[in-house]
Design a protein around this motif. Structure first.
Motif, short mmCIF file in Angstrom:
data_model
loop_
_atom_site.label_atom_id
_atom_site.label_comp_id
_atom_site.label_asym_id
_atom_site.label_seq_id
_atom_site.Cartn_x
_atom_site.Cartn_y
_atom_site.Cartn_z
N THR A 87 46.99 53.35 46.01
CA THR A 87 46.40 53.34 44.67
C THR A 87 45.44 52.17 44.53
OG1 THR A 87 48.52 54.18 43.86
CG2 THR A 87 46.93 53.42 42.21
N PRO A 88 44.14 52.39 44.59
CA PRO A 88 43.17 51.29 44.43
C PRO A 88 43.22 50.70 43.03
CG PRO A 88 42.14 53.22 45.44
CD PRO A 88 43.48 53.66 44.90
N THR A 89 43.09 49.38 42.97
CA THR A 89 43.01 48.71 41.67
C THR A 89 41.67 48.00 41.49
OG1 THR A 89 44.04 46.72 42.61
CG2 THR A 89 45.50 48.33 41.57
N GLY A 90 40.88 47.95 42.55
CA GLY A 90 39.58 47.31 42.46
C GLY A 90 38.95 47.14 43.83
N PHE A 91 37.72 46.63 43.82
CA PHE A 91 37.02 46.31 45.06
C PHE A 91 37.06 44.80 45.28
CE2 PHE A 91 34.59 50.18 43.64
CZ PHE A 91 35.05 51.02 44.64
N ARG A 92 36.85 44.39 46.51
CA ARG A 92 36.71 42.98 46.81
C ARG A 92 35.42 42.46 46.17
NH1 ARG A 92 40.59 39.71 48.16
NH2 ARG A 92 39.35 38.54 49.68
N PRO A 93 35.23 41.13 46.09
CA PRO A 93 34.03 40.57 45.44
C PRO A 93 32.74 41.05 46.10
CG PRO A 93 35.69 38.87 45.79
CD PRO A 93 36.17 40.09 46.52
N ILE A 94 31.68 41.07 45.31
CA ILE A 94 30.40 41.59 45.78
C ILE A 94 29.86 40.83 46.98
CG2 ILE A 94 28.97 40.18 44.23
CD1 ILE A 94 27.22 42.72 43.84
N ASP A 95 30.23 39.55 47.11
CA ASP A 95 29.70 38.80 48.24
C ASP A 95 30.34 39.22 49.57
OD1 ASP A 95 32.17 37.67 47.90
OD2 ASP A 95 31.45 35.63 47.55
#
Length: 415
Positions: free
Chosen positions: A346-354
């Motif tokens: 279950t994804p809760t988000g993506f890693r930071p854009i950098d």
């Protein structure tokens, strides 16, 4: 020159910037490139794990299908400089290419440096001046709103007179390579609309704890991503990686480009045995459980699964790990089989854009003339590459965008 120190100034010596500079110089323009780093193509040199997936060996139509948003905007650029043209271009520069799985094109040498060096050398041979360690702080314009035109560029506190400026500063991913969002700041100051930059081709954070499996790579598995309605938005066979925060690796990075409504609006499903249907897999389980019949269930899965994954599978199966293998029931085998064919996260988000390979978002395509890459509001201003709000799936398509838009912008500015 047209009364300026340079006809064309390019900001950024990445793939889009160098292609734009070369194309402008080939039109007879005097061209200078300003690069904040001490060498060109810093991000290009590490792409594809240092191998550089140059483009995709495909038709323009197939390329367009790999661009999920604003693909029509790229129609002129892609037809002007097609994937086949890019391949011919680099081979003409003395860099032999090869096509691998998924039509992905790489240099035969497997060295991204060969691509970056060839592009830089071609630009320099065409008369392009490259100024390293040069930070552009502003684009100077003159005139009233609606009739503004580029007249210069600020570099290290000095104003340099130029006829046109091509902004090819990349996105906001991999800031260590110089992609720190400078171009967005230029655009905002000039009143040019921007779509919020977001990560794409990015690892995924999951609700489930994956720390104990961190570093585990799964090969030849199928990853399927479904939206809230259960519709499949991505499904592909390949390799993925468990991390301390969730999931990464080639399959996950590819999948993230399809998760355009936010990671939390999808579920990710791993088929660890895609070559086996459930009946065949059950037969395999029966064989292994029989082989290790007098051992605990926890010690019977070593032939089927990586060691560090076994505790996770046992926990999710609900089967007592200390139960003797010969006592595992048919119903328990059914649950285990289903789990091996559909290990869900279950994804809760993506890693930071950098940490993203590329940036989604950027200069709104409505602000740019698709036939020239020119800003509609300011004469003599052009954009190319990742700074524009167009991004694609993995497979060489994003570098193709850089080369095609760079070519178009360079020719338009050079003429």
């Amino acid at each position: 020159m047209r009364g300026n120190l340079f006809d064309v100034a390019v900001v950024g010596a990445g793939p889009a910037g160098l292609m734009a500079a070369l194309s402008a110089a080939n039109c007879g323009a005097s061209v200078v490139v300003f690069e904040k780093n001490n060498r060109s193509g810093r991000k290009l040199r590490i792409t594809g794990k240092g191998r550089c997936n140059v483009t995709n060996n495909c038709t323009v139509q197939e390329f367009m299908e790999a661009v999920p948003e604003n693909s029509k905007f790229l129609y002129s650029a892609a037809n002007k400089f097609t994937p086949y043209d890019v391949m011919a271009f680099f081979e003409g520069l003395g860099v032999p290419l090869k096509t691998e799985r998924g039509r992905r094109v790489f240099p035969v040498s497997d060295s991204a440096h060969d691509i970056a060096n060839a592009l830089e050398r071609a630009a320099v041979d065409a008369g392009v001046k490259i100024r390293y360690n040069s930070v552009v702080t502003d684009i100077v314009t003159d005139g009233e709103d609606g009739e503004k035109a580029v007249v210069g560029i600020m570099v290290g506190g000095d104003e340099i007179s130029v006829g046109s400026v091509i902004v090819a500063t990349g996105g906001a991913s991999y800031p260590g390579t110089g992609s720190t969002g400078d171009g967005y700041k230029f655009a905002e100051k000039l009143g040019i609309g921007i779509k919020k930059p977001e990560p794409s081709l990015i690892p995924v954070i999951t609700d489930e704890d994956t720390a104990d499996m961190s570093g585990l790579s799964l090969k030849n598995v199928t990853l399927t991503v479904k939206n809230k309605k259960g519709k499949v938005v991505f499904s592909e066979l390949g390799e993925m990686l468990f991390t301390h925060f969730g999931l990464s690796g080639p399959l996950v990075l590819s999948a993230s480009a399809h998760m355009r409504e936010g990671a939390e609006n999808y579920t990710m499903h791993i088929d660890m045995k895609p070559a086996l249907d459930e009946k065949t897999l059950d037969g395999r389980l029966v064989s292994d459980l029989t082989k290790y019949s007098v051992k605990d269930f926890a010690n019977s899965l070593g032939d089927l699964l990586p060691r560090v994954l076994i505790p996770e599978v046992i926990y999710r199966s609900g089967i007592d790990p200390h139960k003797k293998s010969c006592n595992v029931t048919k119903e328990e085998r059914r649950r285990l089989c289903g789990l091996l064919k559909d290990l869900t996260y279950t994804p809760t988000g993506f890693r930071p854009i950098d940490e993203a390979i590329i940036t989604r978002g950027g200069i709104d395509v409505k602000e740019i003339a698709p036939g020239t890459m020119a800003a509609k509001k300011i004469q003599g201003l052009f954009f190319a590459g990742e700074i524009i709000n167009v991004d694609a799936y993995t497979g060489g398509y994003n570098l193709q965008i850089a080369f095609s838009t760079g070519k178009l912008a360079g020719e338009a500015a050079g003429k």
